[in-house]
Design an enzyme around this catalytic site. Structure first.
Site, PDB file in Angstrom:
ATOM      1  N   TYR A  78      38.039  37.923  44.101  1.00  0.00           N
ATOM      2  CA  TYR A  78      39.339  38.530  43.792  1.00  0.00           C
ATOM      3  C   TYR A  78      40.000  37.751  42.666  1.00  0.00           C
ATOM      4  CZ  TYR A  78      39.404  41.579  47.911  1.00  0.00           C
ATOM      5  OH  TYR A  78      39.132  42.552  48.838  1.00  0.00           O
ATOM      6  N   GLU A  79      40.587  38.483  41.707  1.00  0.00           N
ATOM      7  CA  GLU A  79      41.202  37.839  40.542  1.00  0.00           C
ATOM      8  C   GLU A  79      42.661  38.244  40.346  1.00  0.00           C
ATOM      9  OE1 GLU A  79      38.647  38.373  37.158  1.00  0.00           O
ATOM     10  OE2 GLU A  79      36.878  37.591  38.216  1.00  0.00           O
ATOM     11  N   HIS A  80      43.125  39.222  41.131  1.00  0.00           N
ATOM     12  CA  HIS A  80      44.514  39.703  41.055  1.00  0.00           C
ATOM     13  C   HIS A  80      45.047  39.807  42.483  1.00  0.00           C
ATOM     14  CE1 HIS A  80      43.626  40.709  36.871  1.00  0.00           C
ATOM     15  NE2 HIS A  80      42.534  41.311  37.310  1.00  0.00           N
TER      16      HIS A  80
END
Length: 305
Positions: free
Chosen positions: A154-156
């Site tokens: 996950y990056e956001h």
């Protein structure tokens, strides 16, 4: 009396010494090679990628995302769907590549940068509901595909670090406890929001995380070898005790590229027994270049200490 005490002492030493010897004779392995595959739908298959029999090789299917599969995807609270190129990377193809190469394992990665044309957000309704849905939906996918592990990318985020920590930490713990997976990794990069979430997760659940796929290619393009080594030392300190893997991006768009000294940095760390492995983003892009740097990475990793 002295003889009996000596005899007992020898027995104790004999009982202890084999385990001590085995600990001393088992240095950390540094032959792990990992490659993300399937996110860009470029018709790449497992069999396209060269596999060196003398490394531990992980394919990482990209991605499973807890969004629906409509034309405008929306988050669905831990109910994961497949968003990789499943036509070319199917359950039968997973079984085939694992049967062909005994050193190959296959994992799936959660999240990623985007879904459709929008950011893929970590957006749980609650910890308990997200974990329950995630364990159920991922167990189904992992068993259907005969997978071995998961990666967290996950990056956001639309949740705070504590919520992320409990959701992901409890998910990994449950999947390992249920023997659905045998390993788990995380894939952070040097961004304040990203690091705040992953470092919180590491502090509480680092004992459940086997590898840190740190995205060193998210640093600026043109990174030098000394800069790269400094970044590695920084992140090894951040993820203290973790197996922080080195990485490059196939298209050379960021970080230290193979053409500019990546393998020099790897060799230096290997000589210091600090090279825990290498991962690549991604097979989809490497296909056009014949996987030349995948071959070079594995050749380096296969060299004995």
């Amino acid at each position: 009396m002295e003889f009996s005490m000596l005899f007992i002492t020898l027995l104790v030493l004999q009982a202890i010494s084999p385990s001590q010897a085995s600990i001393q004779a088992a240095p950390a392995r540094s032959d792990l090679f990992r490659e993300y595959i399937g996110a860009e739908f470029k018709n790449v298959r497992f069999t396209d990628v060269p596999v060196n029999p003398n490394v531990e090789f992980h394919f990482i299917l990209s991605f499973a995302i807890d969004y629906d599969t409509s034309t405008s995807p929306s988050p669905i609270n831990g109910k994961f769907n497949i968003f990789w190129d499943s036509d070319n990377l199917s359950p039968s193809q997973v079984s085939s590549i694992k049967n062909r190469h005994s050193n190959v394992k296959v994992a799936l990665s959660l999240g990623g940068d985007s879904v459709g044309n929008a950011p893929a957000y970590f957006n749980p309704s609650s910890v308990d509901s997200w974990v329950s849905n995630a364990v159920s939906s991922l167990t189904r996918i992992i068993q259907q595909y005969n997978l071995d592990g998961i990666d967290i990318d996950y990056e956001h985020f639309k949740a705070d670090p504590d919520t992320f920590t409990e959701c992901i930490g409890q998910l990994i713990t449950a999947l390992k406890r249920n023997r659905v997976i045998s390993f788990a990794s995380i894939a952070p990069f040097d961004d304040d929001q990203v690091q705040s979430h992953y470092l919180a997760l590491w502090r509480k659940y680092g004992h459940q995380i086997d590898y840190v796929n740190f995205q060193f290619y998210a640093y600026d393009q043109g990174t030098t070898v000394p800069q790269f080594l400094n970044y590695f030392n920084t992140q090894s300190s951040n993820y203290n005790g973790g197996k922080v893997l080195l990485s490059f991006i196939s298209d050379g768009s960021g970080g230290l590229s193979p053409a500019d000294g990546f393998f020099t940095a790897c060799s230096k760390l290997k000589s210091q027994n600090q090279l825990h492995g290498i991962f690549v983003w991604s097979a989809d892009d490497s296909k056009a270049d014949g996987f030349r740097y995948e071959k070079q990475s594995q050749d380096l990793l296969a060299i004995p200490h």
